[in-house]
Design a protein around this motif. Structure first.
Motif, PDB file in Angstrom:
ATOM      1  N   SER A  24       0.883  -1.195  -0.174  1.00  0.00           N
ATOM      2  CA  SER A  24       0.001   0.104  -0.023  1.00  0.00           C
ATOM      3  C   SER A  24       0.967   1.351   0.114  1.00  0.00           C
ATOM      4  O   SER A  24       2.063   1.326   0.482  1.00  0.00           O
ATOM      5  N   SER A  25       0.468   2.262  -0.562  1.00  0.00           N
ATOM      6  CA  SER A  25       1.213   3.568  -0.553  1.00  0.00           C
ATOM      7  C   SER A  25       0.602   4.539   0.412  1.00  0.00           C
ATOM      8  O   SER A  25       1.146   5.742   0.463  1.00  0.00           O
ATOM      9  N   TYR A  26      -0.090   4.164   1.464  1.00  0.00           N
ATOM     10  CA  TYR A  26      -0.497   5.051   2.499  1.00  0.00           C
ATOM     11  C   TYR A  26      -0.389   4.377   3.709  1.00  0.00           C
ATOM     12  O   TYR A  26      -0.242   2.994   3.671  1.00  0.00           O
ATOM     13  N   THR A  27      -0.120   5.193   4.895  1.00  0.00           N
ATOM     14  CA  THR A  27       0.037   4.544   6.202  1.00  0.00           C
ATOM     15  C   THR A  27      -1.482   4.228   6.911  1.00  0.00           C
ATOM     16  O   THR A  27      -2.416   4.725   6.300  1.00  0.00           O
ATOM     17  N   PHE A  28      -1.479   3.943   7.954  1.00  0.00           N
ATOM     18  CA  PHE A  28      -2.460   3.650   8.790  1.00  0.00           C
ATOM     19  C   PHE A  28      -3.460   4.806   9.271  1.00  0.00           C
ATOM     20  O   PHE A  28      -4.691   4.610   9.053  1.00  0.00           O
ATOM     21  N   SER A  29      -2.721   5.914   9.186  1.00  0.00           N
ATOM     22  CA  SER A  29      -3.277   7.151   9.622  1.00  0.00           C
ATOM     23  C   SER A  29      -3.858   7.807   8.549  1.00  0.00           C
ATOM     24  O   SER A  29      -4.591   8.881   8.606  1.00  0.00           O
ATOM     25  N   GLN A  30      -3.420   7.647   7.514  1.00  0.00           N
ATOM     26  CA  GLN A  30      -4.081   8.404   6.247  1.00  0.00           C
ATOM     27  C   GLN A  30      -5.325   7.685   5.763  1.00  0.00           C
ATOM     28  O   GLN A  30      -5.616   6.443   5.762  1.00  0.00           O
ATOM     29  N   LYS A  31      -6.179   8.502   5.132  1.00  0.00           N
ATOM     30  CA  LYS A  31      -7.355   7.963   4.609  1.00  0.00           C
ATOM     31  C   LYS A  31      -7.196   7.802   2.900  1.00  0.00           C
ATOM     32  O   LYS A  31      -6.352   8.627   2.305  1.00  0.00           O
ATOM     33  N   PRO A  32      -7.661   6.634   2.451  1.00  0.00           N
ATOM     34  CA  PRO A  32      -7.369   6.583   1.053  1.00  0.00           C
ATOM     35  C   PRO A  32      -7.825   7.603   0.109  1.00  0.00           C
ATOM     36  O   PRO A  32      -8.792   8.180   0.471  1.00  0.00           O
ATOM     37  N   PHE A  33      -7.249   8.020  -0.786  1.00  0.00           N
ATOM     38  CA  PHE A  33      -7.660   9.222  -1.828  1.00  0.00           C
ATOM     39  C   PHE A  33      -8.944   8.799  -2.681  1.00  0.00           C
ATOM     40  O   PHE A  33      -8.535   7.514  -3.367  1.00  0.00           O
ATOM     41  N   THR A  34      -9.789   9.305  -2.956  1.00  0.00           N
ATOM     42  CA  THR A  34     -10.808   9.103  -3.901  1.00  0.00           C
ATOM     43  C   THR A  34     -10.978  10.154  -4.626  1.00  0.00           C
ATOM     44  O   THR A  34     -11.329  11.159  -4.365  1.00  0.00           O
ATOM     45  N   PRO A  35     -10.645  10.033  -6.002  1.00  0.00           N
ATOM     46  CA  PRO A  35     -11.006  11.152  -6.949  1.00  0.00           C
ATOM     47  C   PRO A  35     -12.397  11.594  -7.148  1.00  0.00           C
ATOM     48  O   PRO A  35     -13.023  10.963  -7.117  1.00  0.00           O
ATOM     49  N   VAL A  36     -12.467  13.031  -7.538  1.00  0.00           N
ATOM     50  CA  VAL A  36     -13.661  13.451  -7.737  1.00  0.00           C
ATOM     51  C   VAL A  36     -13.744  14.189  -8.965  1.00  0.00           C
ATOM     52  O   VAL A  36     -12.781  14.846  -9.418  1.00  0.00           O
TER      53      VAL A  36
END
Length: 84
Positions: free
Chosen positions: A2-14
């Motif tokens: 994964s490219s994010y850590t546990f504290s980050q929310k996954p990016f959802t494009p808009v």
């Protein structure tokens, strides 16, 4: 992995609010775009100094159907609308 850590929310494009912004593949407005970029460079990225060129560039895009036709006031050119 994964490219994010546990504290980050996954990016959802808009998607953009007003739809797509087609690229100028044929270069219909390329000279105005270069003129605007040079203006920004010479004025240390102070966009207020390049408003007339920006307006010409947006008019070119609208004339060549590279963006939907909009009122100038919707594009941030309120002071020009009052003058006309």
């Amino acid at each position: 992995m994964s490219s994010y850590t546990f504290s980050q929310k996954p990016f959802t494009p808009v998607p953009p609010e007003k739809g797509s912004f087609p690229l100028d593949h044929e270069g219909a407005c390329k000279l105005l775009m270069i003129k605007y970029m040079r203006c920004l460079f010479t004025n240390k990225n102070e966009s207020a100094m390049c408003r007339n060129i920006a307006k010409d560039y947006l008019a070119c895009r609208m004339d060549n159907e590279l963006m939907a036709r909009e009122e100038w006031s919707n594009l941030g050119f309120v002071d020009e609308v009052k003058e006309t």
